[in-house]
Scaffold this active site. Structure first.
Site, PDB file in Angstrom:
ATOM      1  CB  CYS A  39      -1.022   0.044   1.168  1.00 25.00           C
ATOM      2  SG  CYS A  39      -1.818   1.503   1.369  1.00 25.00           S
TER       3      CYS A  39
ATOM      4  CB  CYS B  55      -6.248  -0.940   8.297  1.00 24.21           C
ATOM      5  SG  CYS B  55      -5.843  -0.941   6.405  1.00 24.21           S
TER       6      CYS B  55
END
Length: 355
Positions: A102, A199
């Site tokens: 990411c 997350c």
């Protein structure tokens, strides 16, 4: 190489964009930069519906700190660049780290684009690391003051255009100092616990998440330490190298996952058998874009592992061989190997095989 350097510096009163999550680290980063004279704006990235609460928390933190907070919608890019590769990798028996995917492909790319839109020369986050401008004109990640919080491993794939404009104030702080600043500011996040889960999978159930999205993991058999067939397993998405708990078998003695084989079988080992003395690494990146020179380094094979000595040799075709004087525990294909000298990140790549 001469590592004479000065910390990456920016003119006071520069506009700066801070990536915010509503947590204590990014919130204190805002206040530190305000006190240093930066004109601070915030940005929170909505990666998925699981991040809606973080968006609200970031807005609340921005209001408390007196900074505007821009919301960046990254759902499509996050799905494409992070979630899909994560699911595909797990289904193939590897152990990916989604933050490493990411950071360069989504998070910092979008923060940099928003900073450009707002006319901010620099960007900042609440990571525990430092960026150092070296004498060769290249910016490199460097270990922070807090060795226990070192996040250079997570950031190693950031390219030079990002590193050259990145400010990481928390590299000079211990975590408890950051919490104390937050308490003094009266921030509600001051004593919030650190998140330990991925997350976008807040309940930690990777297998249910992957299967709910229509992916089909490899299946196969458990193979005991002597190659004996111990029966079928639940699918490779349930296991990772080094795992001991949750195997669901009675082997008669403590066993670990030693390897997940290409055909979907899970090889088990008794204690000690999960160690490896040699790795191969692919997908190498370096801060200056040059090949990693052969030689001696220290390497981390997971984010929480200590850096240990190793010797690196380029085997050609984009493959590095990494050998250890002392075997390391459970290096998992799909995780990263990050190479250091003198606390500086010299490069890293993805573990392909472990022997």
């Amino acid at each position: 190489m001469d590592m004479t350097m000065g910390f990456n510096t920016f003119e006071k009163q520069d506009k700066i964009l801070v990536g915010m999550s509503g947590g204590v680290d990014s919130s204190v980063t805002v206040r530190i930069l305000q006190e240093q004279g930066f004109a601070v704006q915030g940005a929170v990235i909505r990666f998925s519906p699981a991040h809606d609460a973080a968006v609200d928390q970031a807005r609340d933190a921005g209001a408390a700190l007196g900074v505007p907070v821009h919301v960046i919608d990254a759902a499509d890019a996050f799905e494409r660049e992070v979630v899909a590769p994560f699911c595909e990798s797990y289904c193939a028996g590897r152990t990916p780290n989604p933050c490493i995917l990411c950071n360069p492909a989504v998070k910092f790319r979008l923060l940099a684009a928003k900073a450009d839109e707002l006319g901010c020369p620099s960007i900042a986050t609440g990571h525990y690391a430092r960026v150092v401008l070296c004498d060769d004109g290249q910016c490199r990640l460097c270990a922070p003051e807090s060795a226990a919080r070192d996040q250079t491993y997570m950031l190693y794939r950031l390219p030079q255009p990002i590193l050259s404009r990145l400010v990481l104030p928390l590299g000079e702080f211990e975590k408890e100092d950051v919490r104390e600043i937050a308490r003094d500011l009266g921030l509600s996040c001051a004593d919030a616990p650190d998140s330990m889960e991925i997350c976008f999978i807040p309940d930690g159930n990777y297998a249910d998440f992957i299967r709910a999205r229509g992916y089909t993991p490899l299946t196969g058999r458990f193979l005991g330490p002597n190659g004996e067939d111990l029966g079928p397993h639940a699918g490779v998405d349930h296991y990772t190298v080094g795992q001991r708990k949750g195997l669901g078998i009675a082997a008669g003695r403590p066993v670990f996952v030693k390897a997940i084989l290409p055909n979907g079988d899970v090889q088990l080992a008794e204690s000690g058998g999960e160690y490896a003395g040699r790795l191969t690494v692919t997908g190498l990146v370096t801060p200056d874009g040059r090949p990693l020179a052969d030689g001696d380094y220290r390497v981390k094979v997971r984010s929480t592992a200590p850096a240990v000595p190793c010797r690196v040799q380029d085997l050609g075709d984009g493959v590095l061989e990494v050998r250890f004087p002392e075997p390391v525990r459970a290096p998992a294909p799909g995780q990263s190997a990050v190479f250091y000298r003198g606390g500086f990140v010299f490069g890293g790549g993805f573990i392909a095989t472990a022997e």
